[in-house]
Structures are given as structure tokens and as C-alpha cells.
Design a protein around this motif. Structure first.
Motif, mmCIF file in Angstrom:
data_model
loop_
_atom_site.group_PDB
_atom_site.id
_atom_site.type_symbol
_atom_site.label_atom_id
_atom_site.label_comp_id
_atom_site.label_asym_id
_atom_site.label_seq_id
_atom_site.Cartn_x
_atom_site.Cartn_y
_atom_site.Cartn_z
ATOM 1 N N GLU A 41 0.855 -1.194 0.000
ATOM 2 C CA GLU A 41 0.000 0.000 0.000
ATOM 3 C C GLU A 41 0.888 1.240 0.000
ATOM 4 O O GLU A 41 1.817 1.343 0.796
ATOM 5 N N VAL A 42 0.557 2.182 -0.866
ATOM 6 C CA VAL A 42 1.371 3.395 -0.953
ATOM 7 C C VAL A 42 1.133 4.324 0.242
ATOM 8 O O VAL A 42 2.052 5.021 0.687
ATOM 9 N N GLY A 43 -0.055 4.309 0.808
ATOM 10 C CA GLY A 43 -0.330 5.127 1.989
ATOM 11 C C GLY A 43 0.376 4.567 3.213
ATOM 12 O O GLY A 43 0.894 3.454 3.198
ATOM 13 N N SER A 44 0.357 5.354 4.304
ATOM 14 C CA SER A 44 1.063 4.900 5.503
ATOM 15 C C SER A 44 0.169 4.081 6.429
ATOM 16 O O SER A 44 0.601 3.686 7.511
ATOM 17 N N ASP A 45 -1.069 3.858 6.038
ATOM 18 C CA ASP A 45 -1.943 3.023 6.864
ATOM 19 C C ASP A 45 -3.080 2.458 5.996
ATOM 20 O O ASP A 45 -3.199 2.803 4.819
ATOM 21 N N VAL A 46 -3.911 1.672 6.623
ATOM 22 C CA VAL A 46 -5.083 1.115 5.932
ATOM 23 C C VAL A 46 -6.129 2.220 5.726
ATOM 24 O O VAL A 46 -6.018 3.300 6.289
ATOM 25 N N PHE A 51 -8.574 6.898 3.966
ATOM 26 C CA PHE A 51 -7.268 7.336 4.455
ATOM 27 C C PHE A 51 -6.874 8.645 3.761
ATOM 28 O O PHE A 51 -6.305 9.539 4.365
ATOM 29 N N TRP A 52 -7.209 8.750 2.466
ATOM 30 C CA TRP A 52 -6.723 9.870 1.655
ATOM 31 C C TRP A 52 -7.639 11.093 1.669
ATOM 32 O O TRP A 52 -7.174 12.230 1.683
ATOM 33 N N ASN A 53 -8.946 10.869 1.635
ATOM 34 C CA ASN A 53 -9.901 11.989 1.429
ATOM 35 C C ASN A 53 -10.317 12.609 2.766
ATOM 36 O O ASN A 53 -11.424 12.423 3.245
ATOM 37 N N LYS A 54 -9.390 13.378 3.336
ATOM 38 C CA LYS A 54 -9.641 13.946 4.670
ATOM 39 C C LYS A 54 -10.169 15.372 4.582
ATOM 40 O O LYS A 54 -10.071 16.144 5.536
ATOM 41 N N TYR A 55 -10.692 15.752 3.447
ATOM 42 C CA TYR A 55 -11.162 17.135 3.266
ATOM 43 C C TYR A 55 -12.357 17.412 4.174
ATOM 44 O O TYR A 55 -13.063 16.469 4.598
ATOM 45 N N PRO A 56 -12.613 18.689 4.485
ATOM 46 C CA PRO A 56 -13.730 18.993 5.384
ATOM 47 C C PRO A 56 -15.044 18.473 4.807
ATOM 48 O O PRO A 56 -15.319 18.671 3.629
ATOM 49 N N GLY A 57 -15.805 17.797 5.628
ATOM 50 C CA GLY A 57 -17.137 17.349 5.209
ATOM 51 C C GLY A 57 -17.181 15.996 4.544
ATOM 52 O O GLY A 57 -18.267 15.534 4.170
ATOM 53 N N SER A 87 -18.775 10.024 8.832
ATOM 54 C CA SER A 87 -17.761 10.967 8.359
ATOM 55 C C SER A 87 -16.462 10.211 8.061
ATOM 56 O O SER A 87 -16.279 9.065 8.511
ATOM 57 N N GLN A 88 -15.584 10.883 7.324
ATOM 58 C CA GLN A 88 -14.283 10.264 7.000
ATOM 59 C C GLN A 88 -13.551 9.780 8.253
ATOM 60 O O GLN A 88 -13.074 8.630 8.276
#
Ligand code: FAD
Ligand code: N01
Length: 566
Positions: A41-46, A51-57, A87-88
Motif C-alpha cells: 500500500e502506498v499510503g502509511s496506513d489502511v 485514508f486519503w480523502n480527509k477534506y472537510p465534510g 464521516s471520514q
């Protein structure tokens, strides 16, 4: 397992790329089936998307109770959702909980981007290389790389010269981004933007929303889940899950199942109003049986939402700009909290970049085609993804006789049932092109795909065969897919469903329009017909029989009556 341990692992049965909903379940199933498995996995976690889309809302648009795994009793009993639409952060906590509960992290290496994977015809194994140059080989390769995981290039010249901060919704940083008192531009008005805009607007001094194409959006009517609702769901959970697997969108709801014309305008609008108040986008677009196939029927839903927009936005010019002219649900229907009302705020301005396209970024902001400059301190790119094929085409995947996937897919993503590609033996794509994934509750689709992959692997191990499809099977599946797609309004509109959002991408309707239940029935038929289409065998009788058992020659489902009733 540490990274060093993997580097010395001599033989891996299965490599899984990706640690989202798909990758986690694939690793679990591989272990359960007794395979040695490695996840990269390229991200640092599952978490994948969450994991990636942490934008508000950021939150889901399928209710949390159903947008979750169904394969494990304990997970379903122990995890308690707090909101109708999680929510995310809650979704990320959920996937982390699943990983802990099943002890999945020990099978993954994180911060490893797979850059290349090459089929070794002699060893009959895949050689997988990551961005650190580390190579492993595996007999089977499961690409759980996601359909909305490759942000598309934004194409805005000069962004590197901009003095302010630049964010992308899909690569949002871990820290709390504070827009308080700032001048901000959001580019895009798709699902991500529609969720982020109201929250960014609350803090920003000035918010410019740069819109090229408006979106239809429904109010989420999100709220905390009550104990009694959770208990009621738990009491009927098994039946809900079982029904959802055979519904068109993988979600358990009931609709009229009848064409719009069977209802008077008053009855029709009362039904739309009911779903609008409920906050259920999938249900809304299925209120009547012909909303996806008849422009005339669809217009009734378009008009209903246009009226809702006009009720909130009383300025007729602004209301018109915010109202789409394409059929509802031909592009992904959005789900929001206070989206349209945000345009009533004095600090928010809609900028029509169809009328005045973005020319380039300059030091102090964004220059438009008329020479005006939006003077901003932050730019938020909510510009979307190279969807469905993007993550796969970015990897150098080389199959038999040197076939390169990115080249093979240059004109269309040739594949069989979204899972297999001719010339790429023992390689599986989860919710790949021509699967119903993108049009469904993805978790239901993901579980079905991975279950099918492991049923296939059990057969392959038992029979000592390589899993490989044929171009003939792909063509048969493509013909069936086109027949269904051409009956819908999806193909009439530019969207990521047809690849139109990425310049140069071939215009092909990417998902499967036949629905989750019908797709499952066909897949079950393929297995029953001796894994038809999963062998290097040009006999199409098993493939055709599986399709014909579910659809007639005009592309009408023989199970349509079961889709709308309990
Ligand atoms: P992902 O979650 O995308 O995971 C793929 C993983 O693969 C990523 O972590 C990525 O980093 C990794 N990866 C990709 N390429 C490589 C590589 N070369 N090397 C190593 N790792 C790689 N669907 C719904 O049904 N309902 C919803 O409400 C919903 N909401 C969504 C909201 C957002 C903001 C987005 C973007 C999508 C949403 N989706 C929703 C669709 C979503 O894609 C699926 O629901 C689901 O999360 C997909 O899981 P996945 O594991 O298949 O893919
Ligand atoms: O991306 P999008 P998204 N200049 O492609 C505009 C899922 N999701 O990240 O349409 C100006 O929908 C582009 O304009 P146009 C869901 O499946 C779900 O929002 O090309 N504008 C469009 O308005 C969704 O469909 C949730 O004219 C530019 C926008 O950017 C999918 O992910 C939440 C531009 C992109 O919209 C993708 O959603 C979030 C440019 N150069 C995501 N380039 C839920 O609610 C692009 N645009 C569950």
C-alpha cells in the motif's frame, strides 16, 4: 511483519495491492484460504479512500449501516455507527478497527507504491516491483487499487508559481487546515466540492467557487443514529444484507418499480418529496423504473430538484447557473449538508469558469480568460479522478508476450466481468471496468468480487490451472455491457463514468449498467458453467448461457420484478 522480513520471503502465493475496503478483505480471504499473502500500500496506513480523502465534510453517501462489511458477524456486532452517513474520521476508524480485529496489518507493507508488475512465463509468476526497487514474486496478483484513487492531473498551468497553499481533496494533509479569515478558491463542484464548500465557507473570509458544470445534490438529512434504530437494523440485519446483494445498487430499499407515467404529477412529486426528506440519493434516482432510461421521465426528477434549488436560491440568474441541464444521475448524484444555502452567504461567490475559463495560476491567485484575477491565499482542487482505469494504467503491468496493460487499454478497457484481462494470467482487478462497482454500494460489490476471486483460486489450485480469460469472452461481455449501457442516459452525458473528465481518455462507458444483483447472478452462472470465461478456451457457450439466464436479447432483466420488492 516488518519490511525486512518480506524482503527475504522466498515464495508468496498472493500479492494484494491496496489497503482499502478491497485490499483488507482480500488479505483476510487469502489467509483464510491458507495462502501466504503480502499486501502493498502506498499510503502509511489502511483505509484507502478514507485514508486519503480527509477534506472537510467528507462522508459516505450510502448509509453507514449498509456501507460496511457483511462477511464477519463479530465485526458487525461490535462496531456501532454514530451517524446515518459516517464521516471520514469515523470510516477511517472503522477500517482501522477491522484491521486490528483481524490482525491484518501484519500482512501489509505500507509506503510501498507498486510501479511495475511483469508476468514471468517460465515461472508462471508475477514479479512485482515497488518504488524502492524491491521485487517480490507471487503466483496470484490482486489489484485492489481502487476506482477513485488516482487524482486526475489538474491541468492548470502555472500552479507552481502561486504564492499560496494548494490542496487536493483526495490528498488532504493530516493536519487541521485552517481557512479562518482566508481568501480561498475551490475548483470543481462535484461530490467532493459539494461536501467541502459549506464548511470551508464557514471559516473563510472570502470563498470563490469555480464551477464549470453544476451538480444535482440532495440534502443528506444526516443525523446521529438512535439506539432504537441501530437495534432495529440489528434485528433484521441478515435479511437486509441478503436482499441488498440482489438489489441493483447493492442497497436494500423498496421503490415503486413502475414508470413515472403511472402516477399523477401530484402523486409523483409527493413520492420525490418523501425521498428528498429522507435523504437517500440512490433511492431518489430509482423512485420510478424509467428514470435512468427515459429522458422524459428523468425530466420530472430534474424539474423537482430545480424547483428545490429555486426555493433556496431566489436570485434567478444564480439559480440557473446552479441547476444542471443533463439528466439527473447521468453524473453521480451528490449528497450535501447546506450546499445550495451556502451561496446565500455574503462571503461566497460562484464563478462560472465555463463562461470565463481559468487561464492560469499566477503568484496572487487564479487568472481567468477575461484577464481578471481571483486574489486568493489558498486553492482547493476538487477536480476529481482518473477513475476506474487510472490507478491500473499508472502501473507498468506487462502480461504474456510483452502485452502492456496501459497500451492494451488505449482504446477501451478490454476485460471480462471487470475481473480478468486477456493476456494477464492469474491477475485480478477488484471492481474493475465493466463491473457494477461504481454504480453501487461499493462494499457489497467488493465482497462479491473478492469472494468470486477466491472461489476461482480454489478451483485453480485444485485443478492445477492458470486463470486466464480470452478476447472472445471479453468481446461477449463488452457486447452485453454496451447493449445495457446504450439503453441508459449515462451515455448521453460527459462524466467520469464515460472517461470524459480526463483529456485524451477514450470515451467508453466504464461501469456495468446491469446492476449488482444481475451481475451476481451472471457470475454465479459462469461458475456453475465450469468457470466459463475464466479459462483460455474460446468456447463461449457457458458465457452466453450465464448472460442469457439473466437478460433477454433486448437487454431486459428477467429478474426485474425482484429488484424493487422485498
Ligand atoms: P480504495 O479505497 O481507493 O483503496 C485503494 C488503495 O490502493 C488506496 O489506498 C491506494 O493508495 C492504493 N494504491 C493504488 N495504487 C497503488 C499502487 N500502485 N501501489 C500501492 N498502493 C496503491 N462508495 C460507496 O459505495 N459509497 C460511498 O459513500 C462512497 N463514498 C466515497 C467518497 C469519496 C470521497 C470517494 C473518493 C469515493 C467514495 N466511494 C463510495 C467509492 C470508494 O471508492 C469505495 O467505496 C471504496 O472505498 C473503494 O475501496 P477500494 O479498497 O476498492 O479502493
Ligand atoms: O470529482 P468529480 P469528485 N477547471 O469528477 C471540475 C465519489 N465521491 O472528487 O465536470 C475547472 O465528480 C469538474 O468540472 P467538469 C463519487 O463517486 C463520493 O468531486 O469537468 N473545473 C467537476 O465539477 C464522485 O462522483 C462522495 O466540468 C474542473 C469537479 O472538478 C467521485 O468520488 C464524496 C477542472 C470534479 O468532480 C468523484 O468526485 C466525494 C478544471 N481544470 C467523492 N477539472 C460522497 O458523497 C475538473 N474540474 C459519498
Amino acid at each position: 511483519m516488518s519490511n525486512e522480513e518480506h524482503e527475504t520471503t522466498p515464495q508468496i502465493d498472493v500479492i494484494v495491492v491496496g489497503a482499502g475496503f478491497s485490499g483488507l478483505y482480500a488479505v483476510y480471504r487469502a489467509r483464510k484460504a491458507g495462502f501466504s499473502v503480502l499486501g502493498l500500500e502506498v499510503g502509511s496506513d489502511v483505509g484507502g479512500v478514507w485514508f486519503w480523502n480527509k477534506y472537510p465534510g467528507a462522508r459516505c453517501d450510502v448509509e453507514s449501516l449498509e456501507y460496511s462489511y457483511s462477511f464477519d458477524e463479530e465485526i458487525q456486532k461490535e462496531w456501532v455507527w454514530t451517524e446515518r452517513f459516517a464521516s471520514q474520521p469515523e470510516l477511517q476508524r472503522y477500517l482501522s478497527f477491522v484491521a486490528d480485529k483481524l490482525d491484518l496489518r501484519r500482512s501489509f507493507e505500507f509506503e510501498r507504491r507498486v510501479v511495475s508488475t511483469i508476468w514471468d512465463e517460465v515461472a508462471q509468476r508475477w514479479t512485482v516491483t515497488d518504488d524502492q526497487g524491491i521485487q517480490r514474486t507471487a503466483k496470484y496478483l490482486i489489484m485492489a487499487t481502487g476506482i477513485l484513487s488516482a487524482p486526475k492531473p489538474h491541468g492548470i498551468t502555472g500552479l507552481e508559481d502561486f504564492n499560496g497553499e494548494v490542496f487536493h481533496t483526495a490528498t488532504w494533509p493530516d493536519y487541521d487546515v485552517d481557512f479562518t479569515g482566508k481568501r480561498v478558491a475551490v475548483i470543481g463542484t462535484g461530490s467532493s466540492a459539494v461536501q467541502a464548500i459549506p464548511l470551508i465557507a464557514e471559516g473563510a473570509d472570502r470563498l470563490y467557487v469555480l464551477q464549470r458544470t453544476p451538480s444535482f445534490s440532495l440534502p443528506a438529512q444526516n443525523r446521529a443514529l438512535r439506539q432504537d434504530e441501530i437495534a432495529a437494523f440489528e434485528a433484521k440485519r441478515h435479511e437486509v444484507r441478503a436482499r441488498a446483494r440482489y438489489k441493483p445498487g447493492g442497497i436494500d430499499f423498496v421503490t415503486t418499480g413502475q414508470p413515472v407515467e403511472n402516477f399523477s404529477p401530484e402523486e409523483r412529486d409527493a413520492l420525490y418529496e418523501e425521498v428528498w426528506q429522507e435523504g437517500a440519493p440512490f433511492k431518489f434516482q430509482s423512485t420510478f423504473s424509467d428514470l435512468r432510461t427515459s429522458a422524459q421521465a428523468n425530466k420530472t426528477a430534474m424539474d423537482f430538484v430545480a424547483n428545490k434549488i429555486r426555493e433556496t436560491i431566489t436570485d434567478p440568474v444564480l439559480a440557473e447557473k446552479l441547476t444542471p441541464t443533463y439528466p439527473i444521475s447521468a453524473r453521480r448524484l451528490c449528497l450535501d449538508t447546506n450546499y445550495y444555502a451556502t451561496y446565500l452567504r455574503e462571503n461566497v461567490e460562484l464563478v462560472d469558469v465555463k463562461e470565463r475559463p481559468i487561464k492560469r495560476a499566477v503568484a496572487q491567485g487564479l487568472e481567468l480568460s477575461d484577464g481578471s484575477v481571483l486574489d486568493v491565499e489558498a486553492v482547493v482542487l476538487a477536480t476529481g479522478f482518473d477513475a476506474i482505469t487510472g490507478a491500473l494504467r499508472r502501473i507498468n503491468i506487462v502480461g504474456t508476450h510483452g502485452r502492456v496493460l496501459a497500451d492494451y487499454w488505449a482504446d477501451a478497457p478490454h476485460n471480462f466481468v471487470g475481473l480478468l484481462v486477456a493476456g494477464f494470467p492469474n491477475l485480478f482487478t477488484v471492481t474493475g471496468p465493466s463491473s457494477p462497482g461504481a454504480l453501487s454500494n461499493m462494499v457489497v460489490s467488493i465482497e462479491q468480487h473478492i469472494d468470486l476471486i477466491f472461489t476461482t483460486l480454489e478451483m485453480a489450485q485444485r485443478d492445477g490451472v492458470v486463470v486466464e480469460t480470452t478476447e472472445a469472452a471479453q468481446d461477449a461481455w463488452a457486447r452485453h455491457g454496451e447493449l445495457l449501457a446504450n439503453r441508459t442516459l449515462f451515455v448521453t452525458t460527459d462524466s467520469w463514468y464515460v472517461g470524459a473528465n480526463v483529456p485524451g481518455k477514450p470515451r467508453v462507458f466504464l461501469p456495468y449498467a446491469g446492476g449488482v444483483g444481475n451481475y451476481r447472478r451472471i457470475c454465479d452462472g459462469l461458475v456453475e458453467n465450469g468457470f466459463a470465461g475464466f479459462h483460455a478456451d474460446d468456447d463461449l457457450s457457458g458465457v452466453n448461457a450465464a448472460i442469457d439466464a439473466v437478460f433477454d436479447a433486448e437487454g431486459k432483466s428477467k429478474f426485474a420484478h425482484t429488484a424493487t420488492t422485498k
